[in-house]
Design a protein around this motif. Structure first.
Motif, PDB file in Angstrom:
ATOM      1  N   ASP A 106       0.874  -1.168   0.000  1.00  0.00           N
ATOM      2  CA  ASP A 106       0.000   0.000   0.000  1.00  0.00           C
ATOM      3  C   ASP A 106       0.910   1.216   0.000  1.00  0.00           C
ATOM      4  OD1 ASP A 106      -2.068   1.784   0.188  1.00  0.00           O
ATOM      5  OD2 ASP A 106      -2.627   1.263   2.239  1.00  0.00           O
ATOM      6  N   LEU A 107       0.943   1.935  -1.115  1.00  0.00           N
ATOM      7  CA  LEU A 107       1.858   3.066  -1.274  1.00  0.00           C
ATOM      8  C   LEU A 107       1.130   4.364  -0.965  1.00  0.00           C
ATOM      9  CD1 LEU A 107       3.587   1.920  -4.566  1.00  0.00           C
ATOM     10  CD2 LEU A 107       4.362   1.584  -2.224  1.00  0.00           C
ATOM     11  N   LYS A 108       1.587   5.065   0.059  1.00  0.00           N
ATOM     12  CA  LYS A 108       1.077   6.380   0.440  1.00  0.00           C
ATOM     13  C   LYS A 108       2.121   7.408   0.023  1.00  0.00           C
ATOM     14  CE  LYS A 108      -2.359   4.635   2.883  1.00  0.00           C
ATOM     15  NZ  LYS A 108      -3.705   4.689   2.499  1.00  0.00           N
ATOM     16  N   PRO A 109       1.790   8.693   0.034  1.00  0.00           N
ATOM     17  CA  PRO A 109       2.783   9.698  -0.365  1.00  0.00           C
ATOM     18  C   PRO A 109       4.036   9.715   0.518  1.00  0.00           C
ATOM     19  CG  PRO A 109       0.584  10.650  -0.356  1.00  0.00           C
ATOM     20  CD  PRO A 109       0.459   9.276   0.224  1.00  0.00           C
ATOM     21  N   ASP A 110       3.903   9.291   1.782  1.00  0.00           N
ATOM     22  CA  ASP A 110       5.043   9.385   2.690  1.00  0.00           C
ATOM     23  C   ASP A 110       5.526   8.054   3.254  1.00  0.00           C
ATOM     24  OD1 ASP A 110       2.718   8.999   4.113  1.00  0.00           O
ATOM     25  OD2 ASP A 110       3.331  10.239   5.810  1.00  0.00           O
ATOM     26  N   ARG A 111       4.911   6.934   2.845  1.00  0.00           N
ATOM     27  CA  ARG A 111       5.326   5.630   3.381  1.00  0.00           C
ATOM     28  C   ARG A 111       4.750   4.507   2.528  1.00  0.00           C
ATOM     29  NH1 ARG A 111       1.077   7.301   6.170  1.00  0.00           N
ATOM     30  NH2 ARG A 111      -0.599   5.866   6.637  1.00  0.00           N
ATOM     31  N   ALA A 112       5.227   3.303   2.786  1.00  0.00           N
ATOM     32  CA  ALA A 112       4.698   2.094   2.165  1.00  0.00           C
ATOM     33  C   ALA A 112       4.382   1.098   3.270  1.00  0.00           C
ATOM     34  CB  ALA A 112       5.702   1.497   1.189  1.00  0.00           C
ATOM     35  N   THR A 113       3.302   0.359   3.088  1.00  0.00           N
ATOM     36  CA  THR A 113       2.889  -0.629   4.072  1.00  0.00           C
ATOM     37  C   THR A 113       2.715  -1.963   3.370  1.00  0.00           C
ATOM     38  OG1 THR A 113       1.656   1.106   5.210  1.00  0.00           O
ATOM     39  CG2 THR A 113       1.190  -1.142   5.862  1.00  0.00           C
ATOM     40  N   LEU A 114       3.202  -3.032   3.986  1.00  0.00           N
ATOM     41  CA  LEU A 114       3.055  -4.371   3.428  1.00  0.00           C
ATOM     42  C   LEU A 114       1.616  -4.832   3.620  1.00  0.00           C
ATOM     43  CD1 LEU A 114       4.414  -6.888   2.189  1.00  0.00           C
ATOM     44  CD2 LEU A 114       4.836  -7.654   4.520  1.00  0.00           C
ATOM     45  N   VAL A 115       0.947  -5.159   2.519  1.00  0.00           N
ATOM     46  CA  VAL A 115      -0.411  -5.687   2.572  1.00  0.00           C
ATOM     47  C   VAL A 115      -0.348  -7.207   2.664  1.00  0.00           C
ATOM     48  CG1 VAL A 115      -2.598  -5.908   1.334  1.00  0.00           C
ATOM     49  CG2 VAL A 115      -1.372  -3.743   1.311  1.00  0.00           C
ATOM     50  N   SER A 116       0.400  -7.838   1.759  1.00  0.00           N
ATOM     51  CA  SER A 116       0.569  -9.289   1.808  1.00  0.00           C
ATOM     52  C   SER A 116       1.819  -9.677   1.047  1.00  0.00           C
ATOM     53  CB  SER A 116      -0.648 -10.014   1.219  1.00  0.00           C
ATOM     54  OG  SER A 116      -0.702  -9.819  -0.174  1.00  0.00           O
ATOM     55  N   ALA A 117       2.354 -10.811   1.425  1.00  0.00           N
ATOM     56  CA  ALA A 117       3.480 -11.409   0.720  1.00  0.00           C
ATOM     57  C   ALA A 117       3.197 -12.910   0.679  1.00  0.00           C
ATOM     58  CB  ALA A 117       4.788 -11.123   1.443  1.00  0.00           C
TER      59      ALA A 117
END
Length: 177
Positions: free
Chosen positions: A120-131
C-alpha cells in the motif's frame, strides 16, 4: 529378582497405558483444532501499459447512499412569554455524495519469481499488505521506519522486493538473483 521384574513389568504396563490414554485424548482435541495456512487474496497487477486497474464501485452501497438522505433534526418551536413566537426554519436535508471508487488504487502488486508482494503506497510511506510465496519457496520480511524488504528463497535462489521512503515518496525496486 523375580519380584523386581514383576514390579518393572507392572510399571511399564501402567506407564504405557497412561501414555496411550493421554495421546488419544490430546490427539482427539488437536484433530478438531487443525488450522489451514491462510491464503492471500489475489490483487490485480498493473495493465500492460503500466496503468493500474480501477476498482469497481459497489452498486449496493452507492444505491443505498443515494436513496437514504441524512435527515436533519427537527427544529423545536419555542414560544416567548411576550410578543410573537420566533420563526424557526429547518435546514434542508443534506445528502452525502455516493461513495465512488477512486481512479487509482494505492495498493500495488509486485510478482517476482518465488512469490508476490502487495504494498500500500502512500505519499510518505509504504505498508506491506501481503506477501505470498510460491509453492516450494520460503519468505522473510524485514521492516524499519523508512524501508521494508521481502525475500523469497529456495535453495541457492533469492529474489527480493525493496521499498524505501526516507524523506521522499516510496520507491519500490525488485532484485532477481
Amino acid at each position: 529378582m523375580r519380584n523386581g521384574l514383576v514390579q518393572l513389568g507392572a510399571w511399564a504396563a501402567a506407564t504405557g497405558a497412561a501414555v496411550a490414554l493421554s495421546w488419544l485424548g490430546v490427539h482427539a482435541v488437536l484433530t478438531g483444532a487443525a488450522f489451514e495456512q491462510p491464503t492471500a487474496l489475489p490483487l490485480p497487477s498493473p495493465k500492460a501499459d503500466g496503468t493500474p486497474h480501477s476498482a469497481p464501485a459497489a452498486p449496493d452501497q452507492a444505491r443505498s447512499a443515494a436513496q437514504s438522505p441524512i435527515p436533519s433534526p427537527p427544529a423545536a418551536p419555542t414560544t416567548a412569554p411576550h410578543g410573537p413566537a420566533p420563526v424557526t426554519t429547518a435546514a434542508p436535508p443534506t445528502r452525502r455524495p455516493a461513495p465512488t471508487a477512486t481512479a487509482t488504487s494505492t495498493v500495488r502488486s509486485y510478482p517476482i519469481p518465488g512469490g508476490k508482494v502487495a504494498l500500500d503506497l502512500k505519499p510518505d510511506r509504504a505498508t506491506l499488505v501481503s506477501a505470498t510465496p510460491d509453492p516450494g519457496w520460503q519468505m522473510q520480511v524485514w521492516t524499519d521506519g523508512q524501508w521494508l524488504r521481502v525475500d523469497f528463497t529456495r535453495g541457492d535462489e533469492a529474489n527480493s522486493v525493496f521499498a524505501s521512503w526516507n524523506g521522499h515518496p516510496p520507491i519500490v525496486e525488485t532484485a532477481i538473483r
